[in-house]
Write an enzyme that holds these catalytic residues in place. Structure first.
Site, PDB file in Angstrom:
ATOM      1  CG  HIS A   1     -34.610 -37.236  27.842  1.00  5.25           C
ATOM      2  ND1 HIS A   1     -33.382 -37.227  28.418  1.00  5.25           N
ATOM      3  CD2 HIS A   1     -35.062 -38.563  27.379  1.00  5.25           C
ATOM      4  CE1 HIS A   1     -33.049 -38.749  28.342  1.00  5.25           C
ATOM      5  NE2 HIS A   1     -34.163 -39.334  27.753  1.00  5.25           N
TER       6      HIS A   1
ATOM      7  N   GLY B   1     -29.958 -52.609  18.570  1.00  8.82           N
ATOM      8  CA  GLY B   1     -30.449 -53.253  19.546  1.00  8.82           C
ATOM      9  C   GLY B   1     -31.931 -53.256  19.499  1.00  8.82           C
TER      10      GLY B   1
ATOM     11  CD  GLU C   1     -31.230 -34.785  28.655  1.00 11.66           C
ATOM     12  OE1 GLU C   1     -32.090 -35.464  29.297  1.00 11.66           O
ATOM     13  OE2 GLU C   1     -30.884 -35.208  27.629  1.00 11.66           O
TER      14      GLU C   1
ATOM     15  NE  ARG D   1     -29.585 -41.730  29.150  1.00 17.05           N
ATOM     16  CZ  ARG D   1     -30.854 -42.224  28.897  1.00 17.05           C
ATOM     17  NH1 ARG D   1     -31.462 -42.136  27.791  1.00 17.05           N
ATOM     18  NH2 ARG D   1     -31.157 -43.073  29.880  1.00 17.05           N
TER      19      ARG D   1
END
Length: 309
Positions: free
Chosen positions: A274, A149, A256, A227
């Site tokens: 993250h 993407g 997380e 993810r």
């Protein structure tokens, strides 16, 4: 203009982002998503992509017609319920590509060249006693990207100058000059470095499992900027502990901000909290796009980055 008392902000935003929100309009704060909804005829919700939006909360506010999530991922939203109720949703793609790709490249190089470990080696004084271990060169390697993407394509463009061969997998081929593999396992089998840049969906849940990691092999590296749910963490931990793969660089985790503690004791991982989009410039751009979507909604104009769910 966004009318006062029309937007419910769900969850905390970092100080920098909150200042930008407050500069542009006045939300009603609902910091605990699990708490009962405050009274009011709110028409929109503003939330971060790392905060889950409970379906139960949306059900308590029948006036809601739009949800703006600040982040490229939207797996935090109850998409099935939103679709059922005709509630529109937006995310913030594009504006975070640069920061995420920069981190991905940095993590890959840090992992392959063992940069954090080599810094600790110098600081500990060990260099005076023995040379540092040899590492891996990126040039000449086969690099695979799961998900071609916006971020995947930007990542591939950044990888080209490193003298690598690029391939990818995804639901369907794209108009890009790279080799396409329909199956992730086949991509892993034919690459030395495997990047995960795909969305978190039911189709990608635990997609990278023991079989895929086995195909990547003992000289292969995994870099996850997607993810945590995309990877079967038990399978990954086993592969890392038993040297089934060479190493992994992980910016995202299943749990997380409390990742599995086993990761913390491995010497073949590079871990970051993250922070793919965590730059000042990017977070301000993300916040503004989310607010721009809210403004478009209240002006009855087309949404800038609608999630088609």
């Amino acid at each position: 203009m966004i009318p006062v008392n029309s937007v419910l902000q769900v969850g905390h935003f970092p100080e920098l982002m909150q200042a930008e929100i407050d500069r542009r309009f006045t939300p009603t704060y609902h910091l605990d998503p699990a708490a009962p909804a405050p009274a009011g005829n709110f028409e929109a919700i503003l939330i971060r992509s790392n905060t889950n939006l409970p379906e139960a909360l949306v059900k308590q506010i029948p006036s809601i017609r739009m949800v703006a999530t600040c982040g490229v991922g939207y797996d935090n939203l109850p998409l099935a319920y939103l679709k059922q109720q005709g509630i529109q949703a937006t995310n913030t793609p594009g504006v975070l590509n640069d920061a995420v790709c920069e981190l991905a490249i940095g993590m890959m190089l840090g992992l392959m060249r063992r940069i954090p470990e080599s810094e600790a080696f110098v600081k500990s004084g060990a260099w005076a006693k023995t040379p540092f271990k040899l590492t891996s060169t990126l040039a000449g390697k086969q690099v695979g990207i799961v998900g071609m993407g916006r971020i995947g394509q930007d990542l591939a463009k950044r990888l080209e100058p490193f003298k690598v061969e690029i391939a990818y997998s995804g639901p369907s081929p794209k108009q890009v000059p790279y080799t396409y593999y329909p199956k992730v396992k086949d991509l892993a089998q034919n690459c030395d470095v495997l990047f995960l840049a795909c969305p978190a969906t039911p189709d990608t849940d635990k997609m990278v499992n023991a079989e895929v990691l086995g195909a990547l092999g003992p000289t292969g590296f995994l870099v996850n900027i997607a993810r945590g749910s995309v990877v079967d963490e038990n399978d990954l931990l086993y592969a890392l502990q038993h040297k089934k793969i060479a190493g992994a660089a992980l910016d995202v985790f299943e749990n997380e901000p409390n990742p599995n503690k086993v990761f913390l004791n491995l010497d073949n991982v590079l871990l970051t909290p993250h922070i793919g989009s965590a730059t000042t410039e990017t977070r301000i751009a993300m916040t503004n796009l989310a607010v721009d979507n809210l403004e478009a909604f209240f002006a009855k104009q087309p949404l800038l980055s609608e999630v088609h769910h």
